[in-house]
Structure formats: C-alpha cells, structure tokens
Design a protein around this motif. Structure first.
Motif, PDB file in Angstrom:
ATOM      1  N   HIS A   1       0.886  -1.170   0.000  1.00  0.00           N
ATOM      2  CA  HIS A   1       0.000   0.000   0.000  1.00  0.00           C
ATOM      3  C   HIS A   1       0.921   1.216   0.000  1.00  0.00           C
ATOM      4  O   HIS A   1       1.517   1.559   1.020  1.00  0.00           O
ATOM      5  N   ILE A   2       1.059   1.837  -1.165  1.00  0.00           N
ATOM      6  CA  ILE A   2       2.100   2.838  -1.383  1.00  0.00           C
ATOM      7  C   ILE A   2       1.505   4.115  -1.950  1.00  0.00           C
ATOM      8  O   ILE A   2       0.596   4.076  -2.785  1.00  0.00           O
ATOM      9  N   PHE A   3       2.041   5.251  -1.515  1.00  0.00           N
ATOM     10  CA  PHE A   3       1.726   6.543  -2.114  1.00  0.00           C
ATOM     11  C   PHE A   3       2.977   7.032  -2.851  1.00  0.00           C
ATOM     12  O   PHE A   3       4.004   7.295  -2.224  1.00  0.00           O
ATOM     13  N   HIS A   4       2.887   7.124  -4.174  1.00  0.00           N
ATOM     14  CA  HIS A   4       3.991   7.615  -4.994  1.00  0.00           C
ATOM     15  C   HIS A   4       3.797   9.115  -5.193  1.00  0.00           C
ATOM     16  O   HIS A   4       2.747   9.547  -5.691  1.00  0.00           O
ATOM     17  N   ILE A   5       4.808   9.896  -4.847  1.00  0.00           N
ATOM     18  CA  ILE A   5       4.611  11.346  -4.716  1.00  0.00           C
ATOM     19  C   ILE A   5       5.679  12.141  -5.481  1.00  0.00           C
ATOM     20  O   ILE A   5       6.862  11.821  -5.422  1.00  0.00           O
ATOM     21  N   VAL A   6       5.230  13.147  -6.184  1.00  0.00           N
ATOM     22  CA  VAL A   6       6.090  14.239  -6.654  1.00  0.00           C
ATOM     23  C   VAL A   6       5.361  15.531  -6.289  1.00  0.00           C
ATOM     24  O   VAL A   6       4.173  15.699  -6.629  1.00  0.00           O
ATOM     25  N   ALA A   7       6.045  16.436  -5.574  1.00  0.00           N
ATOM     26  CA  ALA A   7       5.373  17.638  -5.095  1.00  0.00           C
ATOM     27  C   ALA A   7       6.330  18.833  -5.138  1.00  0.00           C
ATOM     28  O   ALA A   7       7.509  18.702  -4.836  1.00  0.00           O
ATOM     29  N   ARG A   8       5.797  19.983  -5.492  1.00  0.00           N
ATOM     30  CA  ARG A   8       6.565  21.216  -5.643  1.00  0.00           C
ATOM     31  C   ARG A   8       6.255  22.174  -4.496  1.00  0.00           C
ATOM     32  O   ARG A   8       5.088  22.454  -4.218  1.00  0.00           O
TER      33      ARG A   8
END
Length: 259
Positions: free
Chosen positions: A250-257
């Motif tokens: 159960h994973i949250f893959h994140i790219v955030a600025r």
C-alpha cells in the motif's frame, strides 16, 4: 452473520487469533490459529473475553523486524535496476540541473541518474555498505559532483536543496523521529523545490512493524499542505518484496513542488 457466529474485526496489525484448542466450542480443534476475518462462535469472540474469561484468547503481537542485516541482500537483489519513476517524473519538471539530496540512497540507482543528468548530489544512507556498492558501480559518472554521508534518519542533516529524493526510504524512519525528519525536508526546500518519493499506507503489510512509519491517505495528503502536488498515485496490490517474500503493498507515490 450465521446463527451465534460473529466476525472478529480488529486493527490491521492483529494478524491471527490464538484460541484455546481444548475448549468444547472451538470449531478449529486441529489448529489454534484463525484470522481476524474468520467466523467463530460468539463465546470465543475477543470482545467478550473480559466478561466471561471461559477460554484462552490471545492476540499475536506485531513482531519487530531487523532490516539491518537484510540490506546487503537487498542491494544485490536490485542491482542494475533503473531509477525510480518518481525521480524521473520530478527531473522532467526542472529546466536545468541543480543540487539534490538522495535520502536513503542505497546502492545508488537514483544517484547515478542524477549525476548522469549533471546534478550535484549529496547521497545519504545509514548503511556504509550502500556506498561501497555505489562507488563500485561501472555506470557511476561525474563523481566530482557527488558527496556521500553515512547517517541515520535522526542524525541526517543537509543544506538547502532544489530536490529531495526519498525513494522507498521514509517508511523505515522510526515513528518518533518522523515529524522532525519531515520538517527538515520541508524547511530545506525553497519555493519551487521538489520532493519525490514514497510513503507507505496503513494497509501495507509492514504497517504492523512498530519501528516503521505508515500513513493513511489523509495523513499523507496533510503532510503535503505546503506543496503543489504534481503526482500522487496510490498503489495497492499483493506482490513480493525485492527478496521475493510475499507482501501486500500500500504505497503513495509522490512528486510535489514547494509553494
């Protein structure tokens, strides 16, 4: 529900229930273990034990896992794998190379890609063998742009940076240190800087390990309040670890600025 049977609903970390096999109402005399979802007679239900105490019902506690001795095998298992998609997605959003911190860099699959694209990199990992593996890679280039640091999460420090990459590493931070670690990540990124990496969800199999940090989706999104979310992909599936052990992910893959 059928007759006098009830379904035992317990938190995710209750993996099995140990029932007294000698009790006459035990429908599982050949096996004292049942899953929390198993239908069992009401008299054996965990919620009634405090009142009647007629049988032995024990809850199997989560077991700590020492991952330190597993890292060398992990490094070998992932040898030659490409950089993480979250890192590639973040790099596509920068017009020019800058300075990156690769937090929990491991054997270097992401560090190598950053260097290849002309970034200056501070690679941090708590396991010294990670750097032995990284520095021995044939595809490692532009090493003049590479600085390495051996440090655990609770001791790691770094200067202001354009990018923090934390690929599958933050869940291994002990919960008592995570708030400070996340604050360091947020404070070290200027407006326009980016975070990329993964958080593990509360339904992940490893959520039962008390030395790991897991989040609900709501908690994960709250961590990103100071960011513009460019990627937030939820992955939940049964699969295997790099060492081929069965695991529910159960994973949250994140790219955030950073705003």
């Amino acid at each position: 529900m059928r007759g006098s049977q009830v379904q035992i609903l317990l938190p995710a970390w209750f993996k099995t229930i140990l029932i007294d096999r000698s009790h006459p109402l035990n429908p599982f005399p050949s096996c004292g273990f049942v899953s929390p979802q198993t239908l069992v007679p009401r008299s054996l239900c965990y919620t009634q034990v405090a009142k009647h105490i007629p049988v032995l019902v024990m809850l199997e506690q989560p077991q700590s896992q020492d991952f330190e001795h597993k890292w060398p095998k992990y490094y070998q298992a992932v040898l030659g794998r490409p950089p993480r998609p979250t890192l590639l997605a973040a790099l596509e959003r920068f017009e020019t190379p800058g300075f990156a911190v690769d937090l929990g860099c491991g054997e270097g699959r992401d560090t190598v890609e950053l260097l290849r694209r002309g970034w200056r990199v501070l690679a941090i990992d708590g396991n010294r063998e990670a750097f032995d593996r990284m520095l021995g890679r044939e595809d490692l280039q532009n090493t003049d742009n590479l600085t390495t640091k051996v440090a655990k999460f609770q001791a790691a420090t770094w200067p202001q940076t354009d990018l923090i990459n934390a690929s599958f590493t933050l869940p291994f931070c002990p919960p008592e240190y995570f708030p400070e670690l996340w604050d360091k990540i947020v404070q070290s990124l200027p407006p326009g800087g980016r975070f990329c990496g993964q958080l593990f969800g509360d339904r992940d199999d490893w959520a039962s390990i008390p030395t790991h940090t897991h989040h609900t989706q709501e908690q994960a999104e709250k961590l990103l309040e100071q960011f513009e979310i460019e990627m937030f992909r939820v992955e939940e599936e049964d699969g295997k670890t790099a060492l081929q052990s069965p695991k529910h992910w159960h994973i949250f893959h994140i790219v955030a600025r950073k705003r």
